[in-house]
Design a protein around this motif. Structure first.
Motif, PDB file in Angstrom:
ATOM      1  N   PHE A  73     -12.977 -95.776  66.271  1.00  0.00           N
ATOM      2  CA  PHE A  73     -12.455 -94.595  65.590  1.00  0.00           C
ATOM      3  C   PHE A  73     -12.787 -93.334  66.395  1.00  0.00           C
ATOM      4  O   PHE A  73     -13.536 -92.458  65.965  1.00  0.00           O
ATOM      5  N   ALA A  74     -12.211 -93.259  67.607  1.00  0.00           N
ATOM      6  CA  ALA A  74     -12.418 -92.087  68.465  1.00  0.00           C
ATOM      7  C   ALA A  74     -11.969 -90.826  67.736  1.00  0.00           C
ATOM      8  O   ALA A  74     -10.897 -90.798  67.141  1.00  0.00           O
ATOM      9  N   ASN A  75     -12.781 -89.779  67.806  1.00  0.00           N
ATOM     10  CA  ASN A  75     -12.513 -88.612  66.971  1.00  0.00           C
ATOM     11  C   ASN A  75     -12.714 -87.328  67.779  1.00  0.00           C
ATOM     12  O   ASN A  75     -11.960 -87.052  68.689  1.00  0.00           O
ATOM     13  N   GLY A  76     -13.727 -86.546  67.455  1.00  0.00           N
ATOM     14  CA  GLY A  76     -13.925 -85.272  68.123  1.00  0.00           C
ATOM     15  C   GLY A  76     -14.181 -85.419  69.605  1.00  0.00           C
ATOM     16  O   GLY A  76     -14.650 -86.460  70.090  1.00  0.00           O
ATOM     17  N   ILE A  77     -13.895 -84.344  70.360  1.00  0.00           N
ATOM     18  CA  ILE A  77     -14.046 -84.363  71.812  1.00  0.00           C
ATOM     19  C   ILE A  77     -14.431 -82.978  72.294  1.00  0.00           C
ATOM     20  O   ILE A  77     -13.951 -81.974  71.775  1.00  0.00           O
ATOM     21  N   ALA A  78     -15.334 -82.923  73.286  1.00  0.00           N
ATOM     22  CA  ALA A  78     -15.760 -81.647  73.861  1.00  0.00           C
ATOM     23  C   ALA A  78     -16.160 -81.866  75.308  1.00  0.00           C
ATOM     24  O   ALA A  78     -16.518 -82.975  75.718  1.00  0.00           O
ATOM     25  N   LEU A  79     -16.118 -80.785  76.089  1.00  0.00           N
ATOM     26  CA  LEU A  79     -16.505 -80.819  77.497  1.00  0.00           C
ATOM     27  C   LEU A  79     -17.973 -80.462  77.666  1.00  0.00           C
ATOM     28  O   LEU A  79     -18.523 -79.632  76.924  1.00  0.00           O
ATOM     29  N   SER A  80     -18.609 -81.069  78.675  1.00  0.00           N
ATOM     30  CA  SER A  80     -19.935 -80.615  79.068  1.00  0.00           C
ATOM     31  C   SER A  80     -19.819 -79.223  79.689  1.00  0.00           C
ATOM     32  O   SER A  80     -18.736 -78.781  80.073  1.00  0.00           O
ATOM     33  N   GLY A  81     -20.940 -78.535  79.789  1.00  0.00           N
ATOM     34  CA  GLY A  81     -20.914 -77.173  80.305  1.00  0.00           C
ATOM     35  C   GLY A  81     -20.367 -77.070  81.710  1.00  0.00           C
ATOM     36  O   GLY A  81     -19.692 -76.096  82.050  1.00  0.00           O
ATOM     37  N   ASP A  82     -20.641 -78.078  82.553  1.00  0.00           N
ATOM     38  CA  ASP A  82     -20.158 -78.048  83.935  1.00  0.00           C
ATOM     39  C   ASP A  82     -18.882 -78.865  84.129  1.00  0.00           C
ATOM     40  O   ASP A  82     -18.435 -79.065  85.266  1.00  0.00           O
ATOM     41  N   GLU A  83     -18.288 -79.339  83.046  1.00  0.00           N
ATOM     42  CA  GLU A  83     -17.053 -80.128  83.056  1.00  0.00           C
ATOM     43  C   GLU A  83     -17.187 -81.436  83.847  1.00  0.00           C
ATOM     44  O   GLU A  83     -16.204 -81.994  84.330  1.00  0.00           O
ATOM     45  N   SER A  84     -18.410 -81.963  83.954  1.00  0.00           N
ATOM     46  CA  SER A  84     -18.583 -83.236  84.645  1.00  0.00           C
ATOM     47  C   SER A  84     -18.345 -84.427  83.725  1.00  0.00           C
ATOM     48  O   SER A  84     -18.120 -85.542  84.214  1.00  0.00           O
ATOM     49  N   PHE A  85     -18.392 -84.210  82.412  1.00  0.00           N
ATOM     50  CA  PHE A  85     -18.141 -85.315  81.485  1.00  0.00           C
ATOM     51  C   PHE A  85     -17.600 -84.795  80.165  1.00  0.00           C
ATOM     52  O   PHE A  85     -17.677 -83.593  79.860  1.00  0.00           O
ATOM     53  N   LEU A  86     -17.020 -85.709  79.411  1.00  0.00           N
ATOM     54  CA  LEU A  86     -16.559 -85.463  78.047  1.00  0.00           C
ATOM     55  C   LEU A  86     -17.521 -86.107  77.066  1.00  0.00           C
ATOM     56  O   LEU A  86     -18.091 -87.166  77.350  1.00  0.00           O
ATOM     57  N   VAL A  87     -17.679 -85.470  75.913  1.00  0.00           N
ATOM     58  CA  VAL A  87     -18.398 -86.077  74.797  1.00  0.00           C
ATOM     59  C   VAL A  87     -17.368 -86.454  73.743  1.00  0.00           C
ATOM     60  O   VAL A  87     -16.573 -85.606  73.321  1.00  0.00           O
TER      61      VAL A  87
ATOM     62  N   GLY B 249     -23.175 -72.862  75.093  1.00  0.00           N
ATOM     63  CA  GLY B 249     -23.521 -73.176  73.715  1.00  0.00           C
ATOM     64  C   GLY B 249     -23.689 -74.666  73.495  1.00  0.00           C
ATOM     65  O   GLY B 249     -23.294 -75.483  74.331  1.00  0.00           O
ATOM     66  N   PRO B 250     -24.282 -75.051  72.361  1.00  0.00           N
ATOM     67  CA  PRO B 250     -24.436 -76.479  72.062  1.00  0.00           C
ATOM     68  C   PRO B 250     -23.125 -77.094  71.585  1.00  0.00           C
ATOM     69  O   PRO B 250     -22.173 -76.383  71.249  1.00  0.00           O
ATOM     70  N   VAL B 251     -23.097 -78.403  71.580  1.00  0.00           N
ATOM     71  CA  VAL B 251     -21.980 -79.135  71.001  1.00  0.00           C
ATOM     72  C   VAL B 251     -22.292 -79.350  69.528  1.00  0.00           C
ATOM     73  O   VAL B 251     -23.271 -80.017  69.174  1.00  0.00           O
ATOM     74  N   TRP B 252     -21.460 -78.756  68.662  1.00  0.00           N
ATOM     75  CA  TRP B 252     -21.638 -78.921  67.217  1.00  0.00           C
ATOM     76  C   TRP B 252     -20.885 -80.157  66.742  1.00  0.00           C
ATOM     77  O   TRP B 252     -19.736 -80.379  67.107  1.00  0.00           O
ATOM     78  N   VAL B 253     -21.547 -80.955  65.931  1.00  0.00           N
ATOM     79  CA  VAL B 253     -21.016 -82.235  65.457  1.00  0.00           C
ATOM     80  C   VAL B 253     -21.018 -82.243  63.934  1.00  0.00           C
ATOM     81  O   VAL B 253     -22.062 -82.036  63.311  1.00  0.00           O
ATOM     82  N   SER B 254     -19.864 -82.455  63.333  1.00  0.00           N
ATOM     83  CA  SER B 254     -19.813 -82.605  61.877  1.00  0.00           C
ATOM     84  C   SER B 254     -20.100 -84.060  61.510  1.00  0.00           C
ATOM     85  O   SER B 254     -19.724 -84.982  62.232  1.00  0.00           O
TER      86      SER B 254
ATOM     87  N   VAL C 223     -24.523 -81.448  59.558  1.00  0.00           N
ATOM     88  CA  VAL C 223     -24.013 -81.086  60.882  1.00  0.00           C
ATOM     89  C   VAL C 223     -25.170 -81.195  61.874  1.00  0.00           C
ATOM     90  O   VAL C 223     -26.346 -81.053  61.510  1.00  0.00           O
ATOM     91  N   LEU C 224     -24.806 -81.450  63.127  1.00  0.00           N
ATOM     92  CA  LEU C 224     -25.777 -81.518  64.221  1.00  0.00           C
ATOM     93  C   LEU C 224     -25.320 -80.593  65.346  1.00  0.00           C
ATOM     94  O   LEU C 224     -24.124 -80.309  65.477  1.00  0.00           O
ATOM     95  N   ALA C 225     -26.269 -80.193  66.184  1.00  0.00           N
ATOM     96  CA  ALA C 225     -25.941 -79.553  67.451  1.00  0.00           C
ATOM     97  C   ALA C 225     -26.746 -80.256  68.534  1.00  0.00           C
ATOM     98  O   ALA C 225     -27.951 -80.478  68.377  1.00  0.00           O
ATOM     99  N   VAL C 226     -26.071 -80.636  69.622  1.00  0.00           N
ATOM    100  CA  VAL C 226     -26.743 -81.317  70.729  1.00  0.00           C
ATOM    101  C   VAL C 226     -26.469 -80.560  72.025  1.00  0.00           C
ATOM    102  O   VAL C 226     -25.454 -79.866  72.157  1.00  0.00           O
ATOM    103  N   ASP C 227     -27.388 -80.693  73.002  1.00  0.00           N
ATOM    104  CA  ASP C 227     -27.175 -80.057  74.302  1.00  0.00           C
ATOM    105  C   ASP C 227     -26.591 -81.069  75.287  1.00  0.00           C
ATOM    106  O   ASP C 227     -26.304 -82.220  74.935  1.00  0.00           O
TER     107      ASP C 227
END
Length: 320
Positions: free
Chosen positions: A166-180, A223-228, A268-272
């Motif tokens: 169930f792939a859902n939310g997506i965000a970039l790392s700060g340096d764009e080296s990976f996706l979360v 900023g951090p990655v916010w996760v619902s 909610v969570l925030a991760v670096d």
């Protein structure tokens, strides 16, 4: 997982529409969301209840889910019925960027992010269940979610990763080296490497989350990655996921026919970028249920929900 802080509500903003599934903030502190009737809405003046207003920007003609603001103020929209869209926020014009992959219709686009090279990455939650039967995929644990990439000027997405839960939310790392990428059905965040020696590979980023991660959002590279967290982790569901495929399929068919009501536990969570949890906020017996998105705007946390008819404004976490 660090000790959770209390998620403290401030007020509720009604939208006149069902299910603001994703919320994103622009540089002026305004919040954009999409509701079940296809409208894209913008909330302005959130800092003061007397000035808060809701504006209709466009109608997708489908069911908008994940959103991504672009530098030119256009909006990328994952529409569960129409595919990956681009919306001109000036005149409301809607353009389909992709509605199929390898001849298969995109019927459950979930969330999207734009890369610096002009390509767009987005998720598909399920290839077996449509949006209105989402719980069937969670229960059956199908592993049919996908991460896709649409190159600049292309109309045909390529598959970057398959077999996601169930792939859902997506965000970039700060340096764009990976996706979360949030895997809702696996209670984890997954990393997909875009550059470096492991480019093209996935690996766990944050595992054993206390709830089901849904949409994720970050304001910018610093900023951090916010996760619902759409709901708490359930031991019975974890046990079912270890059952034989036939048992899970039968349970999934039953789940889509059974009445569903979300619990009152939200979070909610925030991760670096190292996968460290820097904030964890939760609330039990909440009147606002099934938090499917979170962003920061106007000095507060804004919560969206596929279940509710508005958004909740909450106190931001204490600084560290």
């Amino acid at each position: 997982m660090e000790h959770a802080q209390q998620l403290v509500p401030r007020r509720y903003v009604a939208l006149g529409g069902q299910g603001p599934e994703d919320v994103v903030a622009d540089s002026r502190g305004r919040v954009l969301t999409g509701v079940a009737d296809g409208r894209i809405l913008r909330l302005d003046g959130l800092a003061d209840p007397a000035t808060t207003r809701v504006e209709v920007l466009a109608e997708t003609g489908g069911r908008p889910l994940g959103l991504e603001l672009l530098a030119d103020d256009d909006l990328l929209v994952c529409d569960a019925e129409r595919g990956l869209l681009r919306v001109d926020l000036g005149d409301g014009l809607v353009r389909i960027l992709a509605d199929s992959v390898a001849g298969e219709r995109l019927r459950f686009c979930s969330n999207t992010v734009a890369l610096a090279d002009g390509s767009v990455c987005f998720t598909v939650s399920s290839r077996r269940y449509p949006l209105d039967q989402w719980i069937g995929d969670i229960v059956e644990h199908t592993g049919t979610g996908r991460l896709l990439r649409l190159a600049p000027g292309s109309e045909t997405p390529e598959v970057l990763a398959d077999g996601l839960q169930f792939a859902n939310g997506i965000a970039l790392s700060g340096d764009e080296s990976f996706l979360v990428v949030a895997e809702t059905g696996a209670h984890r965040l997954t990393r997909y490497w875009l550059t470096g020696p492991r480019a093209g590979h996935t690996e766990p980023f944050v595992e054993n989350l206390p709830g089901a991660p849904d949409n994720i959002w970050r304001a910018g590279p610093d900023g951090p990655v916010w996760v619902s967290l759409a709901g708490p982790r359930l031991a019975a569901l974890d046990l079912l996921h270890r059952a034989a495929p036939g048992v899970r399929r039968a349970a999934g068919r039953l789940a889509v026919r059974a009445p569903y009501r979300p619990t009152g536990t939200i979070g909610v969570l925030a991760v670096d970028d190292h996968g460290t949890v820097v904030h964890h906020l939760t609330r039990r017996r909440s009147g606002f249920r099934m938090v499917t998105s979170v962003c920061e705007a106007a000095g507060q946390l804004v919560l969206g929900s596929v279940w509710e008819r508005g958004v909740a404004l909450c106190e931001p976490p204490a600084g560290k």
